[in-house]
Design a protein around this motif. Structure first.
Motif, PDB file in Angstrom:
ATOM      1  N   PRO A  74       0.811  -1.235   0.000  1.00 10.83           N
ATOM      2  CA  PRO A  74       0.000   0.000   0.000  1.00 10.83           C
ATOM      3  C   PRO A  74       0.839   1.277   0.000  1.00 10.83           C
ATOM      4  CG  PRO A  74      -0.929  -1.603   1.512  1.00 10.83           C
ATOM      5  CD  PRO A  74       0.360  -2.183   1.032  1.00 10.83           C
ATOM      6  N   LEU A  75       1.908   1.309   0.828  1.00 12.21           N
ATOM      7  CA  LEU A  75       2.739   2.511   0.871  1.00 12.21           C
ATOM      8  C   LEU A  75       3.498   2.709  -0.442  1.00 12.21           C
ATOM      9  CD1 LEU A  75       4.183   2.365   4.504  1.00 12.21           C
ATOM     10  CD2 LEU A  75       2.405   3.880   3.610  1.00 12.21           C
ATOM     11  N   GLU A  76       3.943   1.600  -1.048  1.00 15.27           N
ATOM     12  CA  GLU A  76       4.628   1.708  -2.328  1.00 15.27           C
ATOM     13  C   GLU A  76       3.669   2.225  -3.398  1.00 15.27           C
ATOM     14  OE1 GLU A  76       6.567  -1.902  -3.404  1.00 15.27           O
ATOM     15  OE2 GLU A  76       7.439  -2.204  -1.431  1.00 15.27           O
ATOM     16  N   GLY A  77       2.442   1.728  -3.375  1.00 20.84           N
ATOM     17  CA  GLY A  77       1.464   2.198  -4.353  1.00 20.84           C
ATOM     18  C   GLY A  77       1.170   3.683  -4.191  1.00 20.84           C
ATOM     19  N   LYS A  78       1.090   4.129  -2.933  1.00 21.58           N
ATOM     20  CA  LYS A  78       0.841   5.555  -2.687  1.00 21.58           C
ATOM     21  C   LYS A  78       2.017   6.403  -3.155  1.00 21.58           C
ATOM     22  CE  LYS A  78      -0.597   8.725   0.969  1.00 21.58           C
ATOM     23  NZ  LYS A  78      -0.929   8.872   2.407  1.00 21.58           N
ATOM     24  N   ALA A  79       3.254   5.884  -2.921  1.00 24.96           N
ATOM     25  CA  ALA A  79       4.436   6.626  -3.359  1.00 24.96           C
ATOM     26  C   ALA A  79       4.505   6.702  -4.878  1.00 24.96           C
ATOM     27  CB  ALA A  79       5.692   5.958  -2.800  1.00 24.96           C
ATOM     28  N   LEU A  80       4.153   5.619  -5.556  1.00 27.53           N
ATOM     29  CA  LEU A  80       4.136   5.642  -7.023  1.00 27.53           C
ATOM     30  C   LEU A  80       3.067   6.593  -7.539  1.00 27.53           C
ATOM     31  CD1 LEU A  80       4.618   1.819  -7.693  1.00 27.53           C
ATOM     32  CD2 LEU A  80       6.243   3.620  -8.256  1.00 27.53           C
ATOM     33  N   THR A  96       2.119   9.247  -6.013  1.00 27.87           N
ATOM     34  CA  THR A  96       2.641  10.607  -5.802  1.00 27.87           C
ATOM     35  C   THR A  96       3.542  11.037  -6.945  1.00 27.87           C
ATOM     36  OG1 THR A  96       2.537  10.274  -3.409  1.00 27.87           O
ATOM     37  CG2 THR A  96       3.943  12.058  -4.201  1.00 27.87           C
ATOM     38  N   LEU A  97       4.305  10.072  -7.462  1.00 29.76           N
ATOM     39  CA  LEU A  97       5.183  10.379  -8.590  1.00 29.76           C
ATOM     40  C   LEU A  97       4.461  10.319  -9.927  1.00 29.76           C
ATOM     41  CD1 LEU A  97       8.390   8.383  -7.573  1.00 29.76           C
ATOM     42  CD2 LEU A  97       7.901  10.802  -7.215  1.00 29.76           C
ATOM     43  N   GLY A  98       3.198   9.905  -9.923  1.00 29.10           N
ATOM     44  CA  GLY A  98       2.436   9.822 -11.163  1.00 29.10           C
ATOM     45  C   GLY A  98       2.803   8.622 -12.010  1.00 29.10           C
ATOM     46  N   LEU A  99       3.143   7.492 -11.369  1.00 28.44           N
ATOM     47  CA  LEU A  99       3.551   6.297 -12.087  1.00 28.44           C
ATOM     48  C   LEU A  99       2.611   5.140 -11.776  1.00 28.44           C
ATOM     49  CD1 LEU A  99       7.405   6.480 -11.423  1.00 28.44           C
ATOM     50  CD2 LEU A  99       6.232   7.043 -13.546  1.00 28.44           C
ATOM     51  N   ASP A 100       2.629   4.130 -12.658  1.00 27.84           N
ATOM     52  CA  ASP A 100       1.829   2.928 -12.450  1.00 27.84           C
ATOM     53  C   ASP A 100       2.527   1.998 -11.469  1.00 27.84           C
ATOM     54  OD1 ASP A 100      -0.021   3.898 -14.263  1.00 27.84           O
ATOM     55  OD2 ASP A 100       0.984   2.911 -15.970  1.00 27.84           O
ATOM     56  N   VAL A 101       1.784   0.953 -11.055  1.00 26.14           N
ATOM     57  CA  VAL A 101       2.322   0.001 -10.080  1.00 26.14           C
ATOM     58  C   VAL A 101       3.477  -0.800 -10.670  1.00 26.14           C
ATOM     59  CG1 VAL A 101       1.746  -1.967  -8.603  1.00 26.14           C
ATOM     60  CG2 VAL A 101       0.077  -0.147  -8.961  1.00 26.14           C
ATOM     61  N   ASP A 102       3.446  -1.080 -11.962  1.00 26.75           N
ATOM     62  CA  ASP A 102       4.485  -1.891 -12.594  1.00 26.75           C
ATOM     63  C   ASP A 102       5.627  -1.054 -13.162  1.00 26.75           C
ATOM     64  OD1 ASP A 102       2.959  -0.680 -14.494  1.00 26.75           O
ATOM     65  OD2 ASP A 102       2.773  -2.448 -15.809  1.00 26.75           O
ATOM     66  N   ALA A 103       5.851   0.161 -12.654  1.00 27.05           N
ATOM     67  CA  ALA A 103       6.932   1.020 -13.144  1.00 27.05           C
ATOM     68  C   ALA A 103       8.282   0.424 -12.775  1.00 27.05           C
ATOM     69  CB  ALA A 103       6.796   2.421 -12.545  1.00 27.05           C
ATOM     70  N   THR A 104       9.230   0.546 -13.695  1.00 26.37           N
ATOM     71  CA  THR A 104      10.570   0.015 -13.461  1.00 26.37           C
ATOM     72  C   THR A 104      11.405   0.991 -12.646  1.00 26.37           C
ATOM     73  OG1 THR A 104      11.399   0.974 -15.514  1.00 26.37           O
ATOM     74  CG2 THR A 104      10.467  -1.257 -15.627  1.00 26.37           C
ATOM     75  N   ILE A 108      10.245  13.897  -2.692  1.00 29.81           N
ATOM     76  CA  ILE A 108      11.448  13.344  -2.058  1.00 29.81           C
ATOM     77  C   ILE A 108      11.083  12.189  -1.127  1.00 29.81           C
ATOM     78  CG2 ILE A 108      13.328  13.850  -0.450  1.00 29.81           C
ATOM     79  CD1 ILE A 108      13.472  16.633  -1.626  1.00 29.81           C
ATOM     80  N   GLN A 109      10.031  12.342  -0.313  1.00 34.27           N
ATOM     81  CA  GLN A 109       9.630  11.280   0.610  1.00 34.27           C
ATOM     82  C   GLN A 109       9.180  10.028  -0.149  1.00 34.27           C
ATOM     83  OE1 GLN A 109       6.677  12.949   3.200  1.00 34.27           O
ATOM     84  NE2 GLN A 109       8.136  14.268   4.296  1.00 34.27           N
ATOM     85  N   ALA A 110       8.452  10.210  -1.234  1.00 36.27           N
ATOM     86  CA  ALA A 110       7.996   9.066  -2.020  1.00 36.27           C
ATOM     87  C   ALA A 110       9.177   8.313  -2.630  1.00 36.27           C
ATOM     88  CB  ALA A 110       7.040   9.536  -3.114  1.00 36.27           C
ATOM     89  N   GLN A 123      14.054   2.563  -0.386  1.00 36.26           N
ATOM     90  CA  GLN A 123      14.202   1.625   0.738  1.00 36.26           C
ATOM     91  C   GLN A 123      13.511   0.300   0.468  1.00 36.26           C
ATOM     92  OE1 GLN A 123      12.709   3.701   4.155  1.00 36.26           O
ATOM     93  NE2 GLN A 123      14.464   5.079   4.300  1.00 36.26           N
ATOM     94  N   ALA A 124      12.434   0.330  -0.319  1.00 40.51           N
ATOM     95  CA  ALA A 124      11.717  -0.907  -0.652  1.00 40.51           C
ATOM     96  C   ALA A 124      12.413  -1.700  -1.761  1.00 40.51           C
ATOM     97  CB  ALA A 124      10.291  -0.574  -1.075  1.00 40.51           C
ATOM     98  N   GLY A 125      13.474  -1.127  -2.338  1.00 42.48           N
ATOM     99  CA  GLY A 125      14.203  -1.844  -3.387  1.00 42.48           C
ATOM    100  C   GLY A 125      13.578  -1.718  -4.766  1.00 42.48           C
ATOM    101  N   ARG A 126      12.737  -0.736  -4.956  1.00 42.68           N
ATOM    102  CA  ARG A 126      12.121  -0.565  -6.268  1.00 42.68           C
ATOM    103  C   ARG A 126      12.999   0.221  -7.230  1.00 42.68           C
ATOM    104  NH1 ARG A 126       6.567  -1.575  -6.681  1.00 42.68           N
ATOM    105  NH2 ARG A 126       7.003  -1.130  -8.873  1.00 42.68           N
ATOM    106  N   CYS A 127      13.985   0.909  -6.735  1.00 39.64           N
ATOM    107  CA  CYS A 127      14.870   1.695  -7.616  1.00 39.64           C
ATOM    108  C   CYS A 127      16.276   1.745  -7.049  1.00 39.64           C
ATOM    109  CB  CYS A 127      14.318   3.095  -7.826  1.00 39.64           C
ATOM    110  SG  CYS A 127      14.053   3.991  -6.287  1.00 39.64           S
TER     111      CYS A 127
END
Length: 205
Positions: free
Chosen positions: A143-149, A151-159, A193-195, A201-205
């Motif tokens: 849920p937090l990752e989805g909210k952060a994405l 915030t950045l205007g990206l989809d859930v499957d963004a690289t 910045i927070q997103a 930290q979640a390892g998505r980037c």
């Protein structure tokens, strides 16, 4: 009846204790003592397996003043005490990260990701190619990752590359220096910045 009967040969006669030969004990090695040396006493360090022969009184006197480490340097005494903890058996040091590596390998085996191909030799890189071609399992965003994405205007499957590129774009756009100190743009700048930190930290980037 013959006097050389086979039955007479089997008869045992108990020997006379008065005439039985007794082994003589060595003389006590204490200076001036003539008693029998019936008790053993160790010679000392570096002469293990060798013993003095003393009588009862003198072996007690010898044991009172016996010191195995007499004349030994302090470093050798400390080493002997340290080795005595393990019974003077050889020991091997454990690497600082050995436990973590074992836990990682064990978790891989339990999850089924460490298959037979990870344990066999692959000189022609055949099996690794098959693993590279296999599509990775789809990862579900928390849920937090989805909210952060969002915030950045990206989809859930963004690289990861897409997340980094979008982050750089939004930072340049909403930086206070680029907007003349606009408070609304400054709040948006903090959210971006927070997103990005959360996703990193979640390892998505």
């Amino acid at each position: 009846m013959s006097t050389f009967s086979k039955y007479f040969e089997k008869i045992r006669v108990r020997p006379d204790p008065m005439t039985e030969a007794k082994p003589e004990a060595p003389t006590c090695q204490w200076d001036g003592c003539t008693e029998a040396g019936t008790h053993r006493a160790p010679v000392g360090r570096m002469r293990e397996g060798e013993y003095f022969r003393f009588c009862f009184d003198h072996v007690r006197e010898y044991n009172k003043s016996f010191n195995y480490f007499a004349g030994a340097p302090a470093a050798e005494i400390a080493r002997f005490q340290k080795e005595a903890i393990t019974g003077h058996r050889p020991t091997w040091s454990v690497s600082s990260n050995g436990g973590a590596r074992f836990a990682a390998d064990f978790s891989q085996k339990r999850s089924g990701r460490a298959g037979y191909h990870n344990r066999m030799r692959d000189p022609f890189n055949l099996f690794s190619q098959q693993r590279a071609d296999a599509s990775p399992a789809e990862r579900r965003a928390k849920p937090l990752e989805g909210k952060a994405l969002d915030t950045l205007g990206l989809d859930v499957d963004a690289t990861g590359q897409a997340i980094k590129a979008r982050y750089k774009e939004l930072v340049k756009r909403h930086h206070p220096d680029a907007n003349g100190g606009d408070r609304g743009s400054e709040d948006r700048f903090r959210e971006v910045i927070q997103a990005y930190r959360l996703l990193k930290q979640a390892g998505r980037c």
